[in-house]
Design a protein around this motif. Structure first.
Motif, mmCIF file in Angstrom:
data_model
loop_
_atom_site.group_PDB
_atom_site.id
_atom_site.type_symbol
_atom_site.label_atom_id
_atom_site.label_comp_id
_atom_site.label_asym_id
_atom_site.label_seq_id
_atom_site.Cartn_x
_atom_site.Cartn_y
_atom_site.Cartn_z
ATOM 1 N N LEU A 18 108.998 42.169 195.289
ATOM 2 C CA LEU A 18 109.262 40.862 195.866
ATOM 3 C C LEU A 18 110.247 40.117 194.961
ATOM 4 O O LEU A 18 110.037 40.044 193.742
ATOM 5 N N THR A 30 115.279 42.325 203.546
ATOM 6 C CA THR A 30 113.880 42.747 203.529
ATOM 7 C C THR A 30 113.679 43.957 204.426
ATOM 8 O O THR A 30 114.033 43.937 205.606
ATOM 9 N N GLN A 73 109.100 49.333 199.445
ATOM 10 C CA GLN A 73 109.231 48.042 200.122
ATOM 11 C C GLN A 73 110.040 47.063 199.271
ATOM 12 O O GLN A 73 109.763 46.891 198.073
ATOM 13 N N THR A 101 111.093 43.031 199.514
ATOM 14 C CA THR A 101 110.871 41.778 200.222
ATOM 15 C C THR A 101 111.642 40.670 199.518
ATOM 16 O O THR A 101 111.465 40.470 198.308
#
Length: 122
Positions: A11, A91, A117, A119
């Motif tokens: 993130l 994202t 992932q 983000t």
């Protein structure tokens, strides 16, 4: 056979940076072109960047050109994707892929990783 494992996702705030890594196993990694793709929720997987087996030639999607850099370290069997000036629209789950021959911006790759992932918060 080539196995690919991505890492480095996470993130980050908009404007920030991340570096993704893709570790490859297999004796002939150096002869493969490598690519990065991404898939956002509800969207198709799309091309991000690719590099030829020598590392001399790189290719980018227009949406990331000037912000992302693909590179490879052949002795370490690793490909990197340096992502700068990240935007919320970056994202997605990012996938590493390998193919024999020249790099392509299509899905015609022989091996794929499981994805990592990324983000980007606004």
């Amino acid at each position: 056979q080539v196995q690919l494992v991505e890492s480095g996702g996470g993130l980050v705030q908009a404007g920030g940076s991340l570096r993704l890594s893709c570790a490859a196993s297999g004796r002939t990694f150096s002869s493969y072109a490598m690519g990065w793709f991404r898939q956002a929720p509800g969207k198709e997987r799309e091309f991000v960047a690719a590099i030829n087996w020598t590392g001399d030639n790189t290719y980018y999607a227009d949406s990331v050109k000037g912000r992302f850099t693909i590179s490879r370290d052949i002795p370490k069997n690793t490909v990197y994707l340096q992502m700068n000036s990240l935007k919320p629209e970056d994202t997605a789950v990012y996938y590493c892929a390998a193919r024999r021959g020249v790099p392509r911006a299509t899905m015609e790759y022989d091996y794929w990783g499981q994805g990592t992932q990324v983000t980007v918060s606004s």
